[in-house]
Write a protein that holds these residues in place. Structure first.
Motif, mmCIF file in Angstrom:
data_model
loop_
_atom_site.group_PDB
_atom_site.id
_atom_site.type_symbol
_atom_site.label_atom_id
_atom_site.label_comp_id
_atom_site.label_asym_id
_atom_site.label_seq_id
_atom_site.Cartn_x
_atom_site.Cartn_y
_atom_site.Cartn_z
ATOM 1 N N SER A 252 0.832 -1.202 0.000
ATOM 2 C CA SER A 252 0.000 0.000 0.000
ATOM 3 C C SER A 252 0.866 1.252 0.000
ATOM 4 C CB SER A 252 -0.933 0.006 1.217
ATOM 5 O OG SER A 252 -0.179 0.031 2.417
ATOM 6 N N GLY A 253 2.104 1.120 0.461
ATOM 7 C CA GLY A 253 3.027 2.265 0.452
ATOM 8 C C GLY A 253 4.235 2.026 -0.429
ATOM 9 N N HIS A 254 4.029 1.328 -1.548
ATOM 10 C CA HIS A 254 5.170 0.941 -2.390
ATOM 11 C C HIS A 254 5.898 2.150 -2.965
ATOM 12 C CE1 HIS A 254 1.905 1.460 -5.323
ATOM 13 N NE2 HIS A 254 2.841 1.713 -6.208
ATOM 14 N N LYS A 258 9.936 2.838 -2.553
ATOM 15 C CA LYS A 258 10.865 3.054 -3.666
ATOM 16 C C LYS A 258 11.568 4.403 -3.575
ATOM 17 C CE LYS A 258 8.701 -0.058 -6.992
ATOM 18 N NZ LYS A 258 8.128 -0.229 -8.343
ATOM 19 N N VAL A 259 10.827 5.428 -3.152
ATOM 20 C CA VAL A 259 11.425 6.758 -3.052
ATOM 21 C C VAL A 259 12.595 6.753 -2.080
ATOM 22 C CG1 VAL A 259 11.025 9.091 -2.165
ATOM 23 C CG2 VAL A 259 9.402 8.077 -3.776
ATOM 24 N N PHE A 260 12.443 6.038 -0.966
ATOM 25 C CA PHE A 260 13.493 6.003 0.046
ATOM 26 C C PHE A 260 14.431 4.808 -0.125
ATOM 27 C CE2 PHE A 260 10.379 8.765 2.030
ATOM 28 C CZ PHE A 260 11.175 9.744 2.617
#
Length: 627
Positions: A252-254, A258-260
């Motif tokens: 749900s927070g993919h 990826k950003v971090f």
């Protein structure tokens, strides 16, 4: 407004991720769990009793087959003994019981009829039990859904959504998949074991004693392995819940993952949980798998001893212990036949362990402490004005740590109240208390002079419209999402609310307009557009008071200006609470509450607070320095 989570001693919320946050279920006793499950089965006791009766009858019919075949073998053997060489062998009537005698063909037809009838009875009891288990799991899912709606917010603060989802889906399906076979096999296996032993004892007590001893050893080994596997089946069920929670949380927070660049960390955490699941699954399946070869071993021992001792009894001259040769055949068949229900008992034991592990997790949810029942609550018989008073409010997520410490404030009807302060100051907590998501320890909160604890939670929450920073949309049309929470909405009101929220234009640009289908969480539109839809929803609800938690945080500057104008119309003559981090958006507030460490340290209008050169002024100018 984000879900309020228990705070640490520093006043800040713990992070969502990490193994330390995961809920680890305390094991419960097997007997207690099965008693609770039996209570669920109580309404179906007649159907279970009928299915059990059919299973018993089918098992008893199966016992008759080997006995009849043994009679045929004994009769043929006796005729060969007395047969004169060179003459034709003539098999006459065979004595069954008492004076009943049947021909060979009649016995064969009877055996076929017995097995057909036994198969039909097995089919009928399976039909009854399948319907029963479907009704049971249907009711269990209904109870879980109703229970979730009655649980307080703090329950969800301590449990992962994926873990709760696993209990409602996977664990219920585990019970559904195992009870159908388990209940039928319990009746069938017990009846078959008892029936076989009774028939064997009537034929030969000595051979029966041999089978009884080897069967006793077999059952003893089953009991040992069941005890060993119980712990690992429970760990397996817990690991499934943890795995579901991790997957739900990560995917749900993919984008954030990826950003971090936390893909490796997420993978390592998944691997850790997956290894735990692998270990518990391997151990539980390995231990349960040992039972089958052990039971086969004891079955083969029984077979060998039956053949050896039976041969001795056939040639014995002692009429008390002597048996006919057909009895050996019957015992050999019974030895093989009794091995099946014993193996089923072992299999059922394993299945019941998995069922108990799933039931423990379900009943833990069903037994969770609910919001206290509400009776004889007052009802507001007048139009809500929105006069809100906090008086010496004290609250803490835990007994030993208060996050709201003697909070007092008065909000007059129609005022626009802005609540600002650093993270962990208690802004969202204060609004949660106002909505009765949590109950205060001491003090009082009144609306129009009535303590909110004297009103029902539904009545309190019906006074407020809410726009949260975290948008919530469901799969369905945009029209359905806007109309959510409003009874009997009409198209004109939906369009009017959308236009006021500056949403109508972008909706019309989509294929299908208001009938445009949103995917899960509205992932096929932008974050800003999702926020606009939630604002339209609040406008359509038309509640006497509003709570806005950074409602414009996800829209561009131009849209924010348009929404601010719409908000002024929406908040006209309504008491409004605005939780704000961008202080430039609350300059026109009637009063600004500056919170820190669970209390108000400053309050007043924007210009007055700047002149004080205090905490608010430092926050305000710090934003411009940062930008």
């Amino acid at each position: 407004m984000q879900h309020a989570r228990p705070q640490t001693s520093s006043g800040r919320r713990p992070p969502m991720g990490g193994r330390g946050h995961r809920y680890v279920e305390k094991p419960q006793d097997f007997k207690g769990t099965m008693k609770k499950l039996l209570k669920y089965l109580r309404p179906y006791r007649f159907r279970i009793g009928l299915a059990g009766t059919l299973a018993v009858l089918a098992s008893l019919l199966q016992v008759l087959g080997p006995w009849m075949l043994g009679l045929i073998t004994s009769e043929v053997a006796e005729m060969y003994k007395t047969h004169t060489p060179g003459t034709r062998l003539n098999i006459g009537l065979i004595k069954i019981v008492g004076s009943i005698e049947l021909s060979l063909g009649q016995i064969a037809l009877l055996i076929i009829s017995v097995y057909i009838l036994a198969s039909f009875l097995n089919y009928m009891q399976n039909f009854l039990l399948i319907g029963m288990t479907q009704n049971l799991t249907y009711q269990m899912r209904k109870d879980l859904s109703a229970k979730i709606n009655r649980l307080p917010l703090k329950f969800f603060d301590g449990h992962q959504f994926g873990d709760i989802l696993g209990r409602v889906t996977n664990d219920v399906e585990t019970i559904n998949g195992t009870l159908t076979q388990s209940i039928a096999e319990i009746f069938r296996s017990i009846a078959l074991i008892i029936g076989i032993f009774v028939m064997m004892f009537l034929l030969s007590p000595i051979l029966t004693a041999i089978i009884f001893v080897t069967t006793g050893f077999s059952l003893y080994t089953v009991r040992i392995f069941v005890k060993l596997s119980q712990r690992y089946f429970r760990l397996q069920a817990n690991s499934y819940g943890q795995l579901n929670g991790h997957i739900e949380e990560t995917y749900s927070g993919h984008e954030v993952v990826k950003v971090f660049n936390r893909q490796e960390h997420a993978y390592m955490e998944f691997s850790t949980i997956n290894k735990e699941l692998y270990k518990s699954s391997v151990k539980s399946q390995f231990i349960s798998g040992i039972m089958w070869p052990m039971q086969h071993f004891f079955s083969n021992v029984s077979y060998i001893l039956t053949a050896l001792v039976g041969a001795f009894l056939v040639i014995s001259k002692n009429p008390i212990i002597a048996i006919k040769i057909g009895v050996i055949q019957t015992f050999i068949q019974y030895t093989r036949q009794i091995n099946q229900p014993i193996q089923q008992v072992g299999s059922i034991a394993n299945v019941l362990q998995a069922t108990a592990a799933a039931s423990e997790r379900i009943f833990h949810l069903l037994d969770a402490v609910e919001e206290p029942a509400e009776e004889n609550k007052l009802s507001l018989n007048h139009k809500v004005k929105g006069h809100v008073v906090f008086k010496d409010v004290v609250f803490g997520y835990t007994e030993d740590l208060d996050v709201i410490k003697g909070f007092s404030a008065e909000i007059k009807p129609g005022e626009l109240v802005a609540i600002v302060g650093p993270t962990g100051a208690g802004k969202t907590t204060m609004v949660n208390l106002l909505m009765r998501f949590y109950e205060i320890k001491s003090g009082s909160i009144t609306i129009d002079g009535i303590d909110i604890r004297e009103l029902s939670r539904n009545e309190v929450r019906n006074m407020f419209g809410m726009v949260l920073q975290d948008t919530w949309l469901f799969e369905g049309t945009i029209y359905e999402n806007i109309a959510y929470g409003t009874n009997n909405p009409n198209e004109d009101n939906v369009y009017k609310a959308s236009k006021s929220a500056q949403t109508h234009h972008f909706i019309q640009s989509l294929s299908g307009g208001y009938d445009y289908e949103l995917q899960e969480s509205g992932m096929n539109i932008s974050q800003g557009q999702r926020q606009l839809i939630t604002i339209s929803r609040a406008m359509l609800a038309n509640r006497p008071m509003l709570i806005l938690d950074e409602a414009t945080s996800s829209v561009d500057t131009r849209t924010e200006v348009l929404i601010q104008r719409a908000m002024k119309n929406l908040m006209k003559d309504r008491t409004s609470f605005v939780i704000a981090h961008r202080l430039s958006t609350i300059r026109d507030a009637d009063v600004i509450f500056v919170m820190d460490d669970g209390n108000i340290i400053e309050h007043g209008k924007h210009e007055d607070l700047l002149k004080q050169q205090g905490f608010y002024a430092n926050l305000y100018y710090a934003q411009f320095e940062t930008n």
